[in-house]
Motif scaffolding. Structure first.
Motif, PDB file in Angstrom:
ATOM      1  N   TYR A 144      -3.343   3.413   6.206  1.00 46.63           N
ATOM      2  CA  TYR A 144      -1.981   3.794   6.254  1.00 46.63           C
ATOM      3  C   TYR A 144      -1.207   2.624   5.258  1.00 46.63           C
ATOM      4  CZ  TYR A 144      -1.795   7.362   9.784  1.00 46.63           C
ATOM      5  OH  TYR A 144      -2.151   8.351  10.548  1.00 46.63           O
ATOM      6  N   GLN A 145      -1.805   1.394   5.267  1.00 45.78           N
ATOM      7  CA  GLN A 145      -1.194   0.573   4.324  1.00 45.78           C
ATOM      8  C   GLN A 145      -1.526   0.857   2.911  1.00 45.78           C
ATOM      9  OE1 GLN A 145      -2.583   0.027   7.219  1.00 45.78           O
ATOM     10  NE2 GLN A 145      -1.428  -1.507   8.333  1.00 45.78           N
ATOM     11  N   ALA A 192       0.678   1.853  -0.144  1.00 46.42           N
ATOM     12  CA  ALA A 192       0.891   1.032  -1.508  1.00 46.42           C
ATOM     13  C   ALA A 192       0.609   2.154  -2.505  1.00 46.42           C
ATOM     14  CB  ALA A 192      -0.263   0.070  -1.272  1.00 46.42           C
ATOM     15  N   LEU A 193      -0.265   3.049  -2.309  1.00 44.79           N
ATOM     16  CA  LEU A 193      -0.314   4.151  -3.519  1.00 44.79           C
ATOM     17  C   LEU A 193       0.896   5.119  -3.651  1.00 44.79           C
ATOM     18  CD1 LEU A 193      -3.688   5.682  -2.794  1.00 44.79           C
ATOM     19  CD2 LEU A 193      -3.298   4.587  -4.706  1.00 44.79           C
ATOM     20  N   ILE A 245      -5.394  -2.563  -5.184  1.00 42.31           N
ATOM     21  CA  ILE A 245      -4.489  -2.383  -3.892  1.00 42.31           C
ATOM     22  C   ILE A 245      -5.559  -2.919  -2.659  1.00 42.31           C
ATOM     23  CG2 ILE A 245      -3.660  -0.592  -2.292  1.00 42.31           C
ATOM     24  CD1 ILE A 245      -3.111   1.191  -4.894  1.00 42.31           C
ATOM     25  N   GLU A 246      -4.732  -3.720  -2.055  1.00 43.05           N
ATOM     26  CA  GLU A 246      -5.239  -4.565  -0.823  1.00 43.05           C
ATOM     27  C   GLU A 246      -5.636  -3.465   0.144  1.00 43.05           C
ATOM     28  OE1 GLU A 246      -4.303  -8.209   2.149  1.00 43.05           O
ATOM     29  OE2 GLU A 246      -3.149  -8.068   0.229  1.00 43.05           O
ATOM     30  N   ILE A 302      -1.624  12.437  -2.130  1.00 39.55           N
ATOM     31  CA  ILE A 302      -2.357  11.424  -1.184  1.00 39.55           C
ATOM     32  C   ILE A 302      -2.588  12.301   0.193  1.00 39.55           C
ATOM     33  CG2 ILE A 302      -2.638   9.006  -0.315  1.00 39.55           C
ATOM     34  CD1 ILE A 302      -0.336   8.413  -2.283  1.00 39.55           C
ATOM     35  N   TYR A 303      -3.836  12.370   0.627  1.00 42.10           N
ATOM     36  CA  TYR A 303      -4.422  12.877   1.815  1.00 42.10           C
ATOM     37  C   TYR A 303      -5.120  11.982   2.571  1.00 42.10           C
ATOM     38  CZ  TYR A 303      -2.794  17.290  -0.590  1.00 42.10           C
ATOM     39  OH  TYR A 303      -2.149  18.026  -1.316  1.00 42.10           O
TER      40      TYR A 303
END
Length: 78
Positions: free
Chosen positions: A16-17, A21-22, A63-64, A31-32
């Protein structure tokens, strides 16, 4: 514009993070959440002359929480 997809495997508990971020970066058109070997599927568009590999390396891999990716280029819509 040329569409391509990136399957994203996240570190445990980070899906989810990473998706947030995306979305916040406004680089993915869709985004899926997915099940199986990868946690997310993101759709991107680039100009035909842009380098997909460089884009993924510089915009997605930074992206972390991302553990691994698989890029799927597209060639023709039917």
């Amino acid at each position: 514009m040329t569409p391509f997809f990136v399957l994203i495997k996240c570190q445990l508990g980070q899906a989810y993070q990473v998706a947030t971020a995306l979305a916040d970066a406004e680089i993915a058109s869709e985004i899926y959440s997915t099940a199986g070997d990868y946690d997310l599927l993101a759709k991107f568009y680039l100009n035909p002359d842009d380098d997909i590999g460089r884009f993924v390396q510089e915009k997605v891999h930074v992206i972390e929480g991302i553990q691994d990716t698989k890029t799927i280029p597209t060639f023709k819509a039917f």
